[in-house]
Design a protein around this motif. Structure first.
Motif, PDB file in Angstrom:
ATOM      1  N   GLY A 298       0.818  -1.167  -0.044  1.00  7.37           N
ATOM      2  CA  GLY A 298       0.160   0.008  -0.099  1.00  7.37           C
ATOM      3  C   GLY A 298       0.909   1.332   0.000  1.00  7.37           C
ATOM      4  O   GLY A 298       2.240   1.281  -0.042  1.00  7.37           O
ATOM      5  N   ARG A 299       0.199   2.067   0.058  1.00  7.49           N
ATOM      6  CA  ARG A 299       0.940   3.650   0.030  1.00  7.49           C
ATOM      7  C   ARG A 299       0.486   4.269   1.459  1.00  7.49           C
ATOM      8  O   ARG A 299      -0.576   4.009   1.976  1.00  7.49           O
ATOM      9  N   LEU A 300       1.501   5.031   1.743  1.00  8.42           N
ATOM     10  CA  LEU A 300       1.274   5.969   3.036  1.00  8.42           C
ATOM     11  C   LEU A 300       1.693   7.661   2.668  1.00  8.42           C
ATOM     12  O   LEU A 300       2.874   7.654   2.090  1.00  8.42           O
ATOM     13  N   ALA A 301       0.977   8.452   2.937  1.00  6.73           N
ATOM     14  CA  ALA A 301       0.998   9.838   3.037  1.00  6.73           C
ATOM     15  C   ALA A 301       2.037  10.288   4.056  1.00  6.73           C
ATOM     16  O   ALA A 301       1.567  10.189   5.190  1.00  6.73           O
ATOM     17  N   VAL A 302       3.193  11.013   3.893  1.00  6.98           N
ATOM     18  CA  VAL A 302       4.017  11.656   5.014  1.00  6.98           C
ATOM     19  C   VAL A 302       4.143  13.162   4.585  1.00  6.98           C
ATOM     20  O   VAL A 302       4.526  13.473   3.506  1.00  6.98           O
ATOM     21  N   MET A 303       3.833  14.022   5.732  1.00  8.53           N
ATOM     22  CA  MET A 303       3.935  15.479   5.518  1.00  8.53           C
ATOM     23  C   MET A 303       5.219  15.901   6.545  1.00  8.53           C
ATOM     24  O   MET A 303       5.515  15.340   7.572  1.00  8.53           O
ATOM     25  N   ARG A 304       5.942  17.025   6.109  1.00  7.83           N
ATOM     26  CA  ARG A 304       6.845  17.670   6.854  1.00  7.83           C
ATOM     27  C   ARG A 304       6.258  18.135   7.967  1.00  7.83           C
ATOM     28  O   ARG A 304       5.216  18.648   8.132  1.00  7.83           O
ATOM     29  N   ARG A 305       7.110  18.355   9.250  1.00  7.89           N
ATOM     30  CA  ARG A 305       6.581  19.150  10.530  1.00  7.89           C
ATOM     31  C   ARG A 305       6.434  20.694   9.841  1.00  7.89           C
ATOM     32  O   ARG A 305       7.305  20.919   9.577  1.00  7.89           O
ATOM     33  N   GLY A 306       5.440  20.810  10.392  1.00  3.70           N
ATOM     34  CA  GLY A 306       5.080  22.198  10.272  1.00  3.70           C
ATOM     35  C   GLY A 306       4.462  22.642   8.783  1.00  3.70           C
ATOM     36  O   GLY A 306       4.122  23.796   8.708  1.00  3.70           O
ATOM     37  N   ALA A 307       4.326  21.960   7.870  1.00  4.66           N
ATOM     38  CA  ALA A 307       3.716  22.033   6.665  1.00  4.66           C
ATOM     39  C   ALA A 307       2.173  21.905   6.764  1.00  4.66           C
ATOM     40  O   ALA A 307       1.735  21.183   7.603  1.00  4.66           O
ATOM     41  N   ALA A 308       1.375  22.870   6.090  1.00  2.00           N
ATOM     42  CA  ALA A 308       0.217  22.897   5.968  1.00  2.00           C
ATOM     43  C   ALA A 308      -0.385  21.681   5.166  1.00  2.00           C
ATOM     44  O   ALA A 308       0.123  21.368   4.253  1.00  2.00           O
ATOM     45  N   PRO A 309      -1.523  21.097   5.939  1.00  2.00           N
ATOM     46  CA  PRO A 309      -1.891  19.774   5.235  1.00  2.00           C
ATOM     47  C   PRO A 309      -2.375  20.325   3.816  1.00  2.00           C
ATOM     48  O   PRO A 309      -2.888  21.434   3.654  1.00  2.00           O
ATOM     49  N   PRO A 310      -2.663  19.507   3.058  1.00  2.00           N
ATOM     50  CA  PRO A 310      -3.081  19.684   1.758  1.00  2.00           C
ATOM     51  C   PRO A 310      -4.566  20.142   1.898  1.00  2.00           C
ATOM     52  O   PRO A 310      -5.278  19.462   2.507  1.00  2.00           O
ATOM     53  N   THR A 311      -4.888  21.067   1.005  1.00  3.93           N
ATOM     54  CA  THR A 311      -6.364  21.438   0.997  1.00  3.93           C
ATOM     55  C   THR A 311      -7.232  20.463   0.252  1.00  3.93           C
ATOM     56  O   THR A 311      -6.734  20.184  -0.747  1.00  3.93           O
ATOM     57  N   PRO A 312      -8.038  19.961   0.843  1.00  4.20           N
ATOM     58  CA  PRO A 312      -9.146  19.238   0.148  1.00  4.20           C
ATOM     59  C   PRO A 312      -9.905  19.808  -1.141  1.00  4.20           C
ATOM     60  O   PRO A 312     -10.316  21.103  -1.168  1.00  4.20           O
ATOM     61  N   ARG A 313      -9.930  18.977  -2.126  1.00  4.62           N
ATOM     62  CA  ARG A 313     -10.599  19.638  -3.158  1.00  4.62           C
ATOM     63  C   ARG A 313     -12.169  19.658  -3.122  1.00  4.62           C
ATOM     64  O   ARG A 313     -12.664  18.880  -2.490  1.00  4.62           O
ATOM     65  N   LYS A 314     -12.730  20.459  -3.585  1.00  3.91           N
ATOM     66  CA  LYS A 314     -14.490  20.672  -3.538  1.00  3.91           C
ATOM     67  C   LYS A 314     -14.827  19.819  -4.349  1.00  3.91           C
ATOM     68  O   LYS A 314     -14.461  19.581  -5.448  1.00  3.91           O
ATOM     69  N   PRO A 315     -15.929  18.972  -3.896  1.00  5.97           N
ATOM     70  CA  PRO A 315     -16.460  18.278  -4.912  1.00  5.97           C
ATOM     71  C   PRO A 315     -17.336  18.937  -6.249  1.00  5.97           C
ATOM     72  O   PRO A 315     -17.477  20.111  -6.041  1.00  5.97           O
ATOM     73  N   ALA A 316     -17.121  18.310  -7.285  1.00  4.43           N
ATOM     74  CA  ALA A 316     -17.688  18.919  -8.544  1.00  4.43           C
ATOM     75  C   ALA A 316     -18.861  19.059  -8.338  1.00  4.43           C
ATOM     76  O   ALA A 316     -19.753  18.442  -7.768  1.00  4.43           O
ATOM     77  N   PRO A 317     -19.646  20.418  -8.917  1.00  5.05           N
ATOM     78  CA  PRO A 317     -21.035  20.562  -8.679  1.00  5.05           C
ATOM     79  C   PRO A 317     -21.854  19.500  -9.647  1.00  5.05           C
ATOM     80  O   PRO A 317     -21.372  18.846 -10.461  1.00  5.05           O
ATOM     81  N   PRO A 318     -22.937  19.106  -9.158  1.00  6.57           N
ATOM     82  CA  PRO A 318     -23.809  18.440  -9.999  1.00  6.57           C
ATOM     83  C   PRO A 318     -24.001  18.720 -11.299  1.00  6.57           C
ATOM     84  O   PRO A 318     -24.446  19.762 -11.549  1.00  6.57           O
ATOM     85  N   PRO A 319     -24.122  17.798 -12.238  1.00  7.78           N
ATOM     86  CA  PRO A 319     -24.492  18.174 -13.615  1.00  7.78           C
ATOM     87  C   PRO A 319     -25.988  18.630 -13.904  1.00  7.78           C
ATOM     88  O   PRO A 319     -26.760  18.487 -12.940  1.00  7.78           O
ATOM     89  N   LYS A 320     -25.904  19.816 -14.549  1.00  5.55           N
ATOM     90  CA  LYS A 320     -27.287  20.495 -14.765  1.00  5.55           C
ATOM     91  C   LYS A 320     -28.177  19.685 -15.983  1.00  5.55           C
ATOM     92  O   LYS A 320     -27.233  19.054 -16.765  1.00  5.55           O
ATOM     93  N   GLY A 321     -29.349  19.851 -15.983  1.00  6.44           N
ATOM     94  CA  GLY A 321     -30.022  19.211 -17.154  1.00  6.44           C
ATOM     95  C   GLY A 321     -31.186  18.141 -16.366  1.00  6.44           C
ATOM     96  O   GLY A 321     -32.419  18.581 -16.194  1.00  6.44           O
ATOM     97  N   GLN A 322     -30.827  17.106 -16.159  1.00  8.12           N
ATOM     98  CA  GLN A 322     -31.642  16.130 -15.653  1.00  8.12           C
ATOM     99  C   GLN A 322     -32.629  16.396 -14.599  1.00  8.12           C
ATOM    100  O   GLN A 322     -33.544  16.021 -14.291  1.00  8.12           O
ATOM    101  N   GLY A 323     -31.891  16.818 -13.480  1.00 13.72           N
ATOM    102  CA  GLY A 323     -32.431  17.038 -12.183  1.00 13.72           C
ATOM    103  C   GLY A 323     -32.705  15.781 -11.251  1.00 13.72           C
ATOM    104  O   GLY A 323     -32.278  15.017 -11.749  1.00 13.72           O
ATOM    105  N   ASP A 324     -33.345  16.097 -10.232  1.00 18.91           N
ATOM    106  CA  ASP A 324     -33.429  14.993  -9.394  1.00 18.91           C
ATOM    107  C   ASP A 324     -34.855  14.100  -9.793  1.00 18.91           C
ATOM    108  O   ASP A 324     -35.957  14.541  -9.991  1.00 18.91           O
ATOM    109  N   LEU A 325     -34.790  12.848  -9.907  1.00 18.63           N
ATOM    110  CA  LEU A 325     -35.766  12.072 -10.146  1.00 18.63           C
ATOM    111  C   LEU A 325     -36.619  11.577  -9.066  1.00 18.63           C
ATOM    112  O   LEU A 325     -37.905  10.872  -9.328  1.00 18.63           O
ATOM    113  N   PHE A 326     -36.368  11.778  -7.813  1.00 13.49           N
ATOM    114  CA  PHE A 326     -37.146  11.529  -6.754  1.00 13.49           C
ATOM    115  C   PHE A 326     -37.731  12.477  -6.005  1.00 13.49           C
ATOM    116  O   PHE A 326     -37.033  13.451  -5.677  1.00 13.49           O
TER     117      PHE A 326
END
Length: 124
Positions: free
Chosen positions: A96-124
Motif C-alpha cells: 500500500g501507500r502512505l502519505a507523509v508530511m513534513r512537520r509544520g507543513a500545512a496539510p493539503p487543502t481538500p478539493r471541493k466536490p464537483a457541482p452536480p450536472p445540470k439538466g436532468q435534475g432529481d428523479l425522486f
C-alpha cells in the motif's frame, strides 16, 4: 487391339499417378503441420520467458524485495535533497501507500466536490 489396350491402360496409370501424388501431398501436409506446431510452441516458450523477465524488471518486484517508491505529487523522488524540498511525500510499499508530511507543513487543502450536472435534475 493395341488401341483398345492403351485406352484401358491410360486411366489406370493416371489413377495410380494421382494416388502417388496425393500420398506425397498428404505427407507434406503432416510435415508442415508438425513444423508449424513446433514453431508456435517455440514462440510461446520465448514469449513466456520474456514475460517472466518483464515482471522481474518491473518496480513492483523491487517493492516485494523490501524497497519503496517515494513520490512528491506525481514525481518520483530519487534524492534526499528532493525529498527535503517537498512539503508532502507519498511512500509506496508492497502492500500500500502512505502519505507523509513534513512537520509544520500545512496539510493539503481538500478539493471541493464537483457541482452536480445540470439538466436532468432529481428523479425522486
Amino acid at each position: 487391339a493395341l488401341d483398345k489396350l492403351g485406352a484401358r491402360l491410360a486411366p489406370d496409370l493416371l489413377a495410380r499417378g494421382l494416388d502417388r501424388h496425393r500420398q506425397a501431398l498428404d505427407q507434406l501436409g503432416v510435415r508442415f503441420a508438425a513444423r508449424a506446431e513446433a514453431q508456435v510452441s517455440g514462440w510461446r516458450t520465448r514469449l513466456d520467458a520474456l514475460e517472466r523477465l518483464r515482471q522481474t524488471l518491473g518496480y513492483e518486484e523491487t517493492l516485494r524485495r523490501g524497497y519503496a517508491v517515494v513520490r512528491a505529487g506525481k514525481t518520483v523522488v530519487t534524492t534526499a535533497e528532493a525529498a527535503g524540498a517537498a512539503a508532502a511525500l507519498e511512500i509506496q510499499f508492497q502492500d500500500g501507500r502512505l502519505a507523509v508530511m513534513r512537520r509544520g507543513a500545512a496539510p493539503p487543502t481538500p478539493r471541493k466536490p464537483a457541482p452536480p450536472p445540470k439538466g436532468q435534475g432529481d428523479l425522486f
